[in-house]
Design a protein around this motif. Structure first.
Motif, PDB file in Angstrom:
ATOM      1  N   TYR A 120       0.845  -1.198   0.000  1.00  0.00           N
ATOM      2  CA  TYR A 120       0.000   0.000   0.000  1.00  0.00           C
ATOM      3  C   TYR A 120       0.882   1.250   0.000  1.00  0.00           C
ATOM      4  CZ  TYR A 120       0.947  -0.600   5.006  1.00  0.00           C
ATOM      5  OH  TYR A 120       1.578  -0.791   6.216  1.00  0.00           O
ATOM      6  N   PHE A 121       0.286   2.351  -0.478  1.00  0.00           N
ATOM      7  CA  PHE A 121       1.007   3.611  -0.627  1.00  0.00           C
ATOM      8  C   PHE A 121       0.985   4.438   0.653  1.00  0.00           C
ATOM      9  CE2 PHE A 121      -0.179   2.875  -5.141  1.00  0.00           C
ATOM     10  CZ  PHE A 121       1.087   2.961  -5.702  1.00  0.00           C
ATOM     11  N   ASP A 122       2.017   5.255   0.817  1.00  0.00           N
ATOM     12  CA  ASP A 122       2.050   6.290   1.852  1.00  0.00           C
ATOM     13  C   ASP A 122       2.016   7.634   1.128  1.00  0.00           C
ATOM     14  OD1 ASP A 122       2.448   8.044   3.900  1.00  0.00           O
ATOM     15  OD2 ASP A 122       4.402   7.249   4.527  1.00  0.00           O
ATOM     16  N   HIS A 123       0.799   8.156   0.930  1.00  0.00           N
ATOM     17  CA  HIS A 123       0.635   9.377   0.124  1.00  0.00           C
ATOM     18  C   HIS A 123       1.132  10.634   0.825  1.00  0.00           C
ATOM     19  CE1 HIS A 123      -1.632   7.137  -2.837  1.00  0.00           C
ATOM     20  NE2 HIS A 123      -2.413   6.655  -1.900  1.00  0.00           N
ATOM     21  N   SER A 124       1.464  10.536   2.115  1.00  0.00           N
ATOM     22  CA  SER A 124       1.900  11.726   2.852  1.00  0.00           C
ATOM     23  C   SER A 124       3.326  12.141   2.493  1.00  0.00           C
ATOM     24  CB  SER A 124       1.812  11.471   4.361  1.00  0.00           C
ATOM     25  OG  SER A 124       2.736  10.455   4.753  1.00  0.00           O
ATOM     26  N   LYS A 146      -0.026  19.966 -14.331  1.00  0.00           N
ATOM     27  CA  LYS A 146       0.301  20.947 -13.291  1.00  0.00           C
ATOM     28  C   LYS A 146      -0.881  21.235 -12.371  1.00  0.00           C
ATOM     29  CE  LYS A 146       4.125  23.632 -15.240  1.00  0.00           C
ATOM     30  NZ  LYS A 146       4.545  24.981 -15.721  1.00  0.00           N
ATOM     31  N   LYS A 147      -2.066  21.313 -12.949  1.00  0.00           N
ATOM     32  CA  LYS A 147      -3.228  21.672 -12.142  1.00  0.00           C
ATOM     33  C   LYS A 147      -3.638  20.560 -11.181  1.00  0.00           C
ATOM     34  CE  LYS A 147      -6.463  20.207 -15.772  1.00  0.00           C
ATOM     35  NZ  LYS A 147      -7.551  20.654 -16.666  1.00  0.00           N
ATOM     36  N   LYS A 148      -3.081  19.370 -11.381  1.00  0.00           N
ATOM     37  CA  LYS A 148      -3.400  18.248 -10.496  1.00  0.00           C
ATOM     38  C   LYS A 148      -2.200  17.852  -9.645  1.00  0.00           C
ATOM     39  CE  LYS A 148      -7.646  17.226 -11.846  1.00  0.00           C
ATOM     40  NZ  LYS A 148      -8.816  17.170 -10.918  1.00  0.00           N
ATOM     41  N   LEU A 149      -1.239  18.755  -9.503  1.00  0.00           N
ATOM     42  CA  LEU A 149      -0.032  18.415  -8.765  1.00  0.00           C
ATOM     43  C   LEU A 149      -0.322  18.206  -7.278  1.00  0.00           C
ATOM     44  CD1 LEU A 149       3.031  18.016  -9.007  1.00  0.00           C
ATOM     45  CD2 LEU A 149       3.310  20.449  -8.513  1.00  0.00           C
ATOM     46  N   LYS A 150      -1.117  19.048  -6.688  1.00  0.00           N
ATOM     47  CA  LYS A 150      -1.413  18.940  -5.262  1.00  0.00           C
ATOM     48  C   LYS A 150      -2.324  17.735  -5.000  1.00  0.00           C
ATOM     49  CE  LYS A 150      -0.925  23.881  -4.300  1.00  0.00           C
ATOM     50  NZ  LYS A 150      -1.585  25.095  -3.761  1.00  0.00           N
ATOM     51  N   PRO A 151      -2.021  16.941  -3.980  1.00  0.00           N
ATOM     52  CA  PRO A 151      -2.813  15.733  -3.703  1.00  0.00           C
ATOM     53  C   PRO A 151      -4.295  16.011  -3.485  1.00  0.00           C
ATOM     54  CG  PRO A 151      -0.789  15.741  -2.426  1.00  0.00           C
ATOM     55  CD  PRO A 151      -0.893  17.089  -3.058  1.00  0.00           C
ATOM     56  N   GLU A 152      -4.632  17.160  -2.901  1.00  0.00           N
ATOM     57  CA  GLU A 152      -6.041  17.456  -2.619  1.00  0.00           C
ATOM     58  C   GLU A 152      -6.862  17.663  -3.879  1.00  0.00           C
ATOM     59  OE1 GLU A 152      -3.565  21.208  -1.589  1.00  0.00           O
ATOM     60  OE2 GLU A 152      -3.450  19.019  -1.318  1.00  0.00           O
ATOM     61  N   THR A 153      -6.217  17.854  -5.017  1.00  0.00           N
ATOM     62  CA  THR A 153      -6.943  18.025  -6.278  1.00  0.00           C
ATOM     63  C   THR A 153      -7.257  16.677  -6.942  1.00  0.00           C
ATOM     64  OG1 THR A 153      -4.899  18.232  -7.565  1.00  0.00           O
ATOM     65  CG2 THR A 153      -5.847  20.259  -6.659  1.00  0.00           C
ATOM     66  N   VAL A 169      -5.528   4.522 -11.799  1.00  0.00           N
ATOM     67  CA  VAL A 169      -6.876   4.533 -11.212  1.00  0.00           C
ATOM     68  C   VAL A 169      -7.545   5.849 -11.596  1.00  0.00           C
ATOM     69  CG1 VAL A 169      -6.255   3.041  -9.282  1.00  0.00           C
ATOM     70  CG2 VAL A 169      -6.009   5.508  -9.042  1.00  0.00           C
ATOM     71  N   PRO A 170      -8.869   5.852 -11.748  1.00  0.00           N
ATOM     72  CA  PRO A 170      -9.572   7.089 -12.114  1.00  0.00           C
ATOM     73  C   PRO A 170      -9.242   8.226 -11.151  1.00  0.00           C
ATOM     74  CG  PRO A 170     -11.049   5.206 -12.254  1.00  0.00           C
ATOM     75  CD  PRO A 170      -9.802   4.706 -11.618  1.00  0.00           C
ATOM     76  N   GLY A 171      -8.855   9.355 -11.702  1.00  0.00           N
ATOM     77  CA  GLY A 171      -8.535  10.523 -10.886  1.00  0.00           C
ATOM     78  C   GLY A 171      -7.114  10.567 -10.382  1.00  0.00           C
ATOM     79  N   GLY A 172      -6.339   9.488 -10.624  1.00  0.00           N
ATOM     80  CA  GLY A 172      -4.970   9.435 -10.131  1.00  0.00           C
ATOM     81  C   GLY A 172      -3.953   9.656 -11.240  1.00  0.00           C
TER      82      GLY A 172
END
Length: 261
Positions: A87-91, A146-153, A216-219
């Motif tokens: 599993y990933f550690d997205h932090s 670029k517009k999707k660089l931040k994880p919250e996006t 994955v969708p959105g990733g």
């Protein structure tokens, strides 16, 4: 009388001049001969480079094998497909930028065009804990604009479940000329420095590019392994053989046909 004594014999002078002309004549012939040898060498280099590229592409498309537990074995597995579970550690995401999305169809369509329309963004590098091996590795999840660089996006694409993952082994890079230094403080990476990345994230210096099926969708969009090696040998072949032909023609006109320039 003195002048007559010191004056060299005409036969000796002619012999010296004739000898110099011979040396000059055959010395100039070395230019087309050398150019021909260099062109032939580039033909061999091109064949070697094409075979190497084909071998790398074959590795990328090979059946995945389990990731070895011994990191030393990875040196022989670059561009080889491996499979892991965890599993990933997205932090602790890292970003290699700027990058354009690998899109073979578009690149083939735009080949030879003066202008292209690449997507600008970054590759997202995420620590991945391998539950079967008990180690954390680094995974290039893929490309984001670029517009999707931040994880919250792209929260939808931040998978948290344990998953099976297939990727391609990549080794560390050395900084090329004109490539900026990695800015660790700003989390802007310009090349793969596995030791530095491992130190920042607490992972092992093991790096894989996730394949396209991992998307994955959105990733991030996986499959960002670019199998390219500089292959400019055809340009060198044309240059050297062209120089050989031109200088051979000039030498023939000068010394065989004896046509003055």
């Amino acid at each position: 009388i003195c002048l007559r004594l010191w004056r060299p014999k005409s036969g000796t002078a002619d012999a010296i001049e004739s000898g110099e002309a011979v040396v000059f004549r055959w010395g100039l012939l070395l230019i087309p001969v050398t150019a021909f040898c260099l062109g032939t060498w580039q033909v061999q280099r091109r064949q070697w480079k094409l075979k190497l590229i084909a071998d790398l592409e074959s590795r990328v498309g090979s059946e995945p094998v389990p990731l070895p537990s011994n990191p030393a074995e990875l040196k022989e597995l670059e561009y080889r497909s491996v499979k892991v579970r965890g599993y990933f550690d997205h932090s602790k995401e890292l970003y290699i930028m700027p990058r354009s999305r690998v899109n073979p169809e578009r690149e083939a369509r735009e080949a030879g065009q003066l202008m292209s329309t690449p997507d600008n963004g970054a590759n997202v590098i995420t620590p991945f804990y391998c539950t079967d091996l008990g180690v954390t590795i680094l995974v290039n999840r893929g490309f984001v604009p670029k517009k999707k660089l931040k994880p919250e996006t792209r929260l939808k694409g931040q998978v948290t479940d344990e998953i099976d993952l297939v990727g391609v082994v990549r080794l560390s890079e050395t900084r090329r000329p004109f490539v900026p230094e990695n800015n660790i403080e700003r989390n802007h990476w310009h090349y793969r420095d596995l030791q530095a990345m491992a130190k920042v994230t607490g992972a092992e210096p093991i790096f894989i590019d996730a394949d396209f099926r991992s998307t994955v969708p959105g990733g991030p969009v996986g499959g960002q392994t670019r199998v390219t090696l500089r292959n400019e040998h055809m340009q060198y072949i044309v240059t050297w053989y062209g120089l050989c032909a031109a200088t051979s023609y000039l030498w023939y006109r000068k010394f065989i046909q004896k046509i003055p320039f």
